[in-house]
Structure formats: structure tokens, C-alpha cells
Design a protein around this motif. Structure first.
Motif, PDB file in Angstrom:
ATOM      1  N   LEU A  49      59.999 -17.977   8.489  1.00  0.00           N
ATOM      2  CA  LEU A  49      58.975 -19.219   8.210  1.00  0.00           C
ATOM      3  C   LEU A  49      57.695 -18.843   9.335  1.00  0.00           C
ATOM      4  CD1 LEU A  49      59.445 -22.870   7.808  1.00  0.00           C
ATOM      5  CD2 LEU A  49      58.162 -22.379   9.909  1.00  0.00           C
ATOM      6  N   ILE A  50      56.708 -19.225   8.725  1.00  0.00           N
ATOM      7  CA  ILE A  50      55.480 -19.013   9.467  1.00  0.00           C
ATOM      8  C   ILE A  50      54.781 -20.320   9.798  1.00  0.00           C
ATOM      9  CG2 ILE A  50      53.167 -17.892   9.433  1.00  0.00           C
ATOM     10  CD1 ILE A  50      54.301 -15.767   7.572  1.00  0.00           C
ATOM     11  N   ILE A  51      54.499 -20.707  10.961  1.00  0.00           N
ATOM     12  CA  ILE A  51      53.789 -21.583  11.449  1.00  0.00           C
ATOM     13  C   ILE A  51      52.086 -21.010  11.881  1.00  0.00           C
ATOM     14  CG2 ILE A  51      53.112 -23.385  13.345  1.00  0.00           C
ATOM     15  CD1 ILE A  51      56.358 -23.528  13.499  1.00  0.00           C
ATOM     16  N   LEU A  52      51.148 -21.397  11.133  1.00  0.00           N
ATOM     17  CA  LEU A  52      49.993 -20.682  10.703  1.00  0.00           C
ATOM     18  C   LEU A  52      48.946 -21.503  10.946  1.00  0.00           C
ATOM     19  CD1 LEU A  52      48.467 -17.926  10.104  1.00  0.00           C
ATOM     20  CD2 LEU A  52      48.662 -18.570   7.730  1.00  0.00           C
ATOM     21  N   ASP A  53      48.008 -21.328  12.448  1.00  0.00           N
ATOM     22  CA  ASP A  53      47.011 -21.914  12.568  1.00  0.00           C
ATOM     23  C   ASP A  53      45.722 -21.355  11.692  1.00  0.00           C
ATOM     24  OD1 ASP A  53      45.170 -23.682  13.847  1.00  0.00           O
ATOM     25  OD2 ASP A  53      44.713 -22.454  15.594  1.00  0.00           O
ATOM     26  N   ILE A  54      44.871 -22.308  11.443  1.00  0.00           N
ATOM     27  CA  ILE A  54      43.803 -21.669  10.516  1.00  0.00           C
ATOM     28  C   ILE A  54      42.644 -21.073  11.186  1.00  0.00           C
ATOM     29  CG2 ILE A  54      41.787 -22.671   9.033  1.00  0.00           C
ATOM     30  CD1 ILE A  54      43.654 -24.651   7.782  1.00  0.00           C
ATOM     31  N   MET A  55      42.015 -21.729  12.164  1.00  0.00           N
ATOM     32  CA  MET A  55      41.082 -21.396  13.002  1.00  0.00           C
ATOM     33  C   MET A  55      41.699 -19.991  14.273  1.00  0.00           C
ATOM     34  SD  MET A  55      38.762 -22.821  11.512  1.00  0.00           S
ATOM     35  CE  MET A  55      37.227 -21.991  12.617  1.00  0.00           C
ATOM     36  N   LEU A  56      41.665 -18.788  13.786  1.00  0.00           N
ATOM     37  CA  LEU A  56      41.979 -17.733  14.418  1.00  0.00           C
ATOM     38  C   LEU A  56      41.237 -16.784  14.687  1.00  0.00           C
ATOM     39  CD1 LEU A  56      45.526 -17.398  12.504  1.00  0.00           C
ATOM     40  CD2 LEU A  56      45.270 -18.196  14.859  1.00  0.00           C
ATOM     41  N   PRO A  57      41.053 -15.748  15.837  1.00  0.00           N
ATOM     42  CA  PRO A  57      40.282 -14.840  15.950  1.00  0.00           C
ATOM     43  C   PRO A  57      40.634 -13.636  14.752  1.00  0.00           C
ATOM     44  CG  PRO A  57      41.228 -15.384  18.070  1.00  0.00           C
ATOM     45  CD  PRO A  57      42.045 -16.209  17.145  1.00  0.00           C
ATOM     46  N   GLU A  58      39.543 -12.615  14.713  1.00  0.00           N
ATOM     47  CA  GLU A  58      39.822 -11.519  13.761  1.00  0.00           C
ATOM     48  C   GLU A  58      40.023 -11.695  12.372  1.00  0.00           C
ATOM     49  OE1 GLU A  58      39.644  -8.407  15.022  1.00  0.00           O
ATOM     50  OE2 GLU A  58      39.664  -9.043  17.150  1.00  0.00           O
ATOM     51  N   LEU A  59      41.023 -12.614  11.994  1.00  0.00           N
ATOM     52  CA  LEU A  59      41.145 -12.988  10.731  1.00  0.00           C
ATOM     53  C   LEU A  59      41.788 -14.372  10.519  1.00  0.00           C
ATOM     54  CD1 LEU A  59      41.276 -11.269   7.704  1.00  0.00           C
ATOM     55  CD2 LEU A  59      43.618 -11.155   8.195  1.00  0.00           C
ATOM     56  N   ASP A  60      41.248 -15.371   9.967  1.00  0.00           N
ATOM     57  CA  ASP A  60      41.455 -16.676   9.861  1.00  0.00           C
ATOM     58  C   ASP A  60      42.865 -16.878   9.220  1.00  0.00           C
ATOM     59  OD1 ASP A  60      40.939 -17.303   6.917  1.00  0.00           O
ATOM     60  OD2 ASP A  60      38.919 -17.501   7.601  1.00  0.00           O
ATOM     61  N   GLY A  61      43.097 -18.104   9.032  1.00  0.00           N
ATOM     62  CA  GLY A  61      44.859 -18.499   8.808  1.00  0.00           C
ATOM     63  C   GLY A  61      44.602 -18.588   7.068  1.00  0.00           C
ATOM     64  N   TRP A  62      43.552 -18.908   6.286  1.00  0.00           N
ATOM     65  CA  TRP A  62      43.592 -18.970   5.063  1.00  0.00           C
ATOM     66  C   TRP A  62      43.619 -17.483   4.587  1.00  0.00           C
ATOM     67  CZ3 TRP A  62      38.809 -22.470   5.918  1.00  0.00           C
ATOM     68  CH2 TRP A  62      39.256 -23.525   5.781  1.00  0.00           C
ATOM     69  N   SER A  63      43.043 -16.577   5.328  1.00  0.00           N
ATOM     70  CA  SER A  63      43.151 -14.877   4.744  1.00  0.00           C
ATOM     71  C   SER A  63      44.602 -14.310   5.068  1.00  0.00           C
ATOM     72  CB  SER A  63      42.089 -14.168   5.456  1.00  0.00           C
ATOM     73  OG  SER A  63      40.658 -14.538   5.189  1.00  0.00           O
ATOM     74  N   VAL A  64      45.057 -14.898   6.058  1.00  0.00           N
ATOM     75  CA  VAL A  64      46.566 -14.395   6.486  1.00  0.00           C
ATOM     76  C   VAL A  64      47.273 -15.110   5.357  1.00  0.00           C
ATOM     77  CG1 VAL A  64      48.427 -14.668   8.003  1.00  0.00           C
ATOM     78  CG2 VAL A  64      46.079 -14.314   8.800  1.00  0.00           C
ATOM     79  N   CYS A  65      47.279 -16.170   4.940  1.00  0.00           N
ATOM     80  CA  CYS A  65      48.148 -16.850   4.063  1.00  0.00           C
ATOM     81  C   CYS A  65      48.038 -16.231   2.541  1.00  0.00           C
ATOM     82  CB  CYS A  65      47.755 -18.547   3.695  1.00  0.00           C
ATOM     83  SG  CYS A  65      48.966 -19.297   2.636  1.00  0.00           S
ATOM     84  N   LYS A  66      46.745 -15.960   2.269  1.00  0.00           N
ATOM     85  CA  LYS A  66      46.590 -15.408   0.971  1.00  0.00           C
ATOM     86  C   LYS A  66      47.106 -14.025   1.057  1.00  0.00           C
ATOM     87  CE  LYS A  66      42.402 -14.133  -2.105  1.00  0.00           C
ATOM     88  NZ  LYS A  66      41.149 -14.257  -2.348  1.00  0.00           N
ATOM     89  N   ARG A  67      46.965 -13.192   1.933  1.00  0.00           N
ATOM     90  CA  ARG A  67      47.345 -11.669   1.967  1.00  0.00           C
ATOM     91  C   ARG A  67      49.096 -11.944   1.816  1.00  0.00           C
ATOM     92  NH1 ARG A  67      43.696  -8.193   5.880  1.00  0.00           N
ATOM     93  NH2 ARG A  67      41.756  -8.963   4.907  1.00  0.00           N
ATOM     94  N   ILE A  68      49.603 -12.949   2.632  1.00  0.00           N
ATOM     95  CA  ILE A  68      51.248 -12.780   2.637  1.00  0.00           C
ATOM     96  C   ILE A  68      51.698 -13.232   1.333  1.00  0.00           C
ATOM     97  CG2 ILE A  68      53.129 -14.286   3.701  1.00  0.00           C
ATOM     98  CD1 ILE A  68      51.695 -14.004   6.207  1.00  0.00           C
ATOM     99  N   ARG A  69      50.980 -14.151   0.473  1.00  0.00           N
ATOM    100  CA  ARG A  69      51.394 -14.730  -0.729  1.00  0.00           C
ATOM    101  C   ARG A  69      51.444 -13.481  -1.764  1.00  0.00           C
ATOM    102  NH1 ARG A  69      54.371 -17.653   0.826  1.00  0.00           N
ATOM    103  NH2 ARG A  69      54.323 -19.920   1.141  1.00  0.00           N
ATOM    104  N   LYS A  70      50.721 -12.562  -1.563  1.00  0.00           N
ATOM    105  CA  LYS A  70      50.704 -11.501  -2.595  1.00  0.00           C
ATOM    106  C   LYS A  70      52.032 -10.867  -2.593  1.00  0.00           C
ATOM    107  CE  LYS A  70      45.846 -10.381  -1.964  1.00  0.00           C
ATOM    108  NZ  LYS A  70      44.585  -9.344  -1.834  1.00  0.00           N
ATOM    109  N   THR A  71      52.838 -10.829  -1.485  1.00  0.00           N
ATOM    110  CA  THR A  71      54.015 -10.061  -1.619  1.00  0.00           C
ATOM    111  C   THR A  71      55.321 -10.990  -1.207  1.00  0.00           C
ATOM    112  OG1 THR A  71      53.759  -9.279   0.823  1.00  0.00           O
ATOM    113  CG2 THR A  71      53.201  -7.661  -0.863  1.00  0.00           C
ATOM    114  N   SER A  72      55.081 -12.091  -0.669  1.00  0.00           N
ATOM    115  CA  SER A  72      56.351 -12.964  -0.177  1.00  0.00           C
ATOM    116  C   SER A  72      56.146 -14.575  -0.419  1.00  0.00           C
ATOM    117  CB  SER A  72      56.214 -12.752   1.423  1.00  0.00           C
ATOM    118  OG  SER A  72      57.039 -13.693   2.031  1.00  0.00           O
ATOM    119  N   ASN A  73      57.173 -15.150  -0.515  1.00  0.00           N
ATOM    120  CA  ASN A  73      57.088 -16.371  -0.873  1.00  0.00           C
ATOM    121  C   ASN A  73      57.789 -17.322   0.454  1.00  0.00           C
ATOM    122  OD1 ASN A  73      56.105 -16.599  -3.437  1.00  0.00           O
ATOM    123  ND2 ASN A  73      58.150 -16.358  -4.211  1.00  0.00           N
ATOM    124  N   VAL A  74      57.931 -16.565   1.630  1.00  0.00           N
ATOM    125  CA  VAL A  74      58.086 -17.103   2.929  1.00  0.00           C
ATOM    126  C   VAL A  74      57.469 -18.493   3.078  1.00  0.00           C
ATOM    127  CG1 VAL A  74      56.561 -16.074   4.199  1.00  0.00           C
ATOM    128  CG2 VAL A  74      58.576 -16.727   5.235  1.00  0.00           C
TER     129      VAL A  74
END
Length: 228
Positions: A49-74
Motif C-alpha cells: 500500500l502507498i500513502i502518497l502526498d501530492i505536493m512533492l519535490p522532484e516529481l509530484d504525487g500525480w506523476s508518481v501515481c500515473k507511473r505506478i499505475r502503468k505496472t501495478s494495481n497496488v
């Protein structure tokens, strides 16, 4: 089985507070301070399970979520200090399973995470009378949670999978919005109808030509229709 929680939060104090709550419940906790570190942690470890903040340095939470969803349904719970409705809908459209607005109660966050984990992983271990459910060209394989439409795999989030299979298992029966919300999010759900609307809209889009299988019953709820 021990479950690994990935907490992605750039505020050290808040991350430590949330971490302590999960550790006290016996979870293994992984930490990330920015989006790039989050993706690295996810690739390196078996995350449940991932607890994911949206406002993040380097790469925001939306981008992280989008990339993870390409390979996983966690399961993913997104955190935000903003209360903009568009932000919430954006999170669900990208595949988040739940959404929590800051400031929040860590015990409530823990409870929602435990519900997601229990629903997601206990169902994988249950012995089902029939591993397959096929209706209207939609094929669900429960042990692997793989869904195909006319022979082509589609990538559903945990929540989308739960909504689809619940409607398919009760085909021809109108399921009220309240029943769906309770089934998917539990009695403690404090969101509104727009959360369910967003997931239904995303699910229909992914079902493509089979989207009409999910029928809206005006002022009542939804039902899955066979042989449309």
C-alpha cells in the motif's frame, strides 16, 4: 503475512508520526521524501500500500501515481493540503483508491489503510467456488485479478476492480449508491457521490465497447446488464 507500507511525504515530522502509527500495528514501513525516491523504493521492494502526498519535490504525487499505475494495481491513498474538487477528481482519474485531505487524523488514515489492505489481499487468499466470471465479453480471473474485454487485458485499479466484480456478481439487480459506497469504502467513508461518479466514469472508459453493461438506474444506483 507482513505488509509493507510506503509513505511518501516530504514533511519529516508528519511522515514520522504516520510511520509510528503503522509500526505500532505491526506493519513494515518504507519511506520516501520525494517522487523520484518513491519510485525507486517501489521498484526495490514488495509494496502492499502507498500513502502518497501530492505536493512533492522532484516529481509530484500525480506523476508518481500515473507511473505506478502503468505496472501495478497496488492500493494508493493520496494526501493533499488542497481542497480543490478538481484535485480530488484528478487523483481518482489517475488511479488513486482513496483521498485524504490535510489536516487529517492519523488513526483514521490507519483505519482506511487497513480496510484497503484487508479487502485487497484477503480476497486473494480466499477459495472461490469459481475462479472465473464471464459476462458480456468481460472476463474476470479472481486469483490474478486480471480482467479482459473481448480477449484484451485492461488495467483496473483496486477500486475499479471491486466495483466491476460486485456489479457483475449481482447482474440484473440494482445496487444502490449507498450499497456500493459501503461495500467499497466502508461505513466510515466521509466523501461524497462525486468519488463514486469518478470511479464509474473511469471504469466505463476502460471497458470501451462494453461500457454500456454498467447501467445507471436514475435516482437509484447502478446495475450490470447481460447480453446488451
Amino acid at each position: 503475512m507482513q505488509r509493507n507500507i510506503l509513505i511518501v511525504e516530504d514533511e519529516d515530522i508528519l511522515r514520522e508520526i504516520v510511520k509510528d502509527y503503522f509500526l505500532s500495528e505491526g506493519y513494515e514501513v518504507l519511506e520516501a521524501r520525494d517522487g523520484k525516491e518513491a519510485l525507486s523504493r517501489f521498484k526495490e521492494h514488495d509494496v502492499h500500500l502507498i500513502i502518497l502526498d501530492i505536493m512533492l519535490p522532484e516529481l509530484d504525487g500525480w506523476s508518481v501515481c500515473k507511473r505506478i499505475r502503468k505496472t501495478s494495481n497496488v492500493p494508493i491513498i493520496m494526501l493533499t493540503a488542497r481542497v480543490d474538487e478538481d484535485d480530488t477528481l484528478m487523483g481518482f482519474e489517475l488511479g488513486a483508491d482513496d483521498y485524504v485531505t490535510k489536516p487529517y487524523s492519523p488513526p483514521i488514515l490507519l483505519a482506511r489503510a487497513k480496510r484497503l489492505i484487508k479487502s485487497r489481499y484477503s480476497s486473494m487468499n480466499q477459495q472461490l467456488n469459481d475462479d472465473l466470471l464471464i459476462r458480456n465479453g468481460i472476463r474476470v480471473h479472481f486469483p490474478s485479478r486480471i480482467v479482459t474485454v473481448d480477449g484484451k487485458d485492461i488495467n483496473l485499479t483496486y477500486t475499479e476492480f471491486e466495483i466491476l466484480t460486485y456489479l457483475m456478481q449481482n447482474h440484473g439487480i440494482i445496487i444502490t449508491r449507498e450499497q456500493l459506497i459501503t461495500k467499497i469504502w466502508g461505513y466510515e467513508f466521509d466523501g461524497d457521490d462525486r468519488t463514486l461518479n469518478s470511479h464509474i466514469r473511469n471504469l466505463r472508459h476502460k471497458l470501451r465497447d462494453k461500457s454500456s453493461s454498467i447501467v445507471t438506474a436514475v435516482r437509484a444506483g447502478y446495475k450490470f446488464e447481460d447480453n446488451l
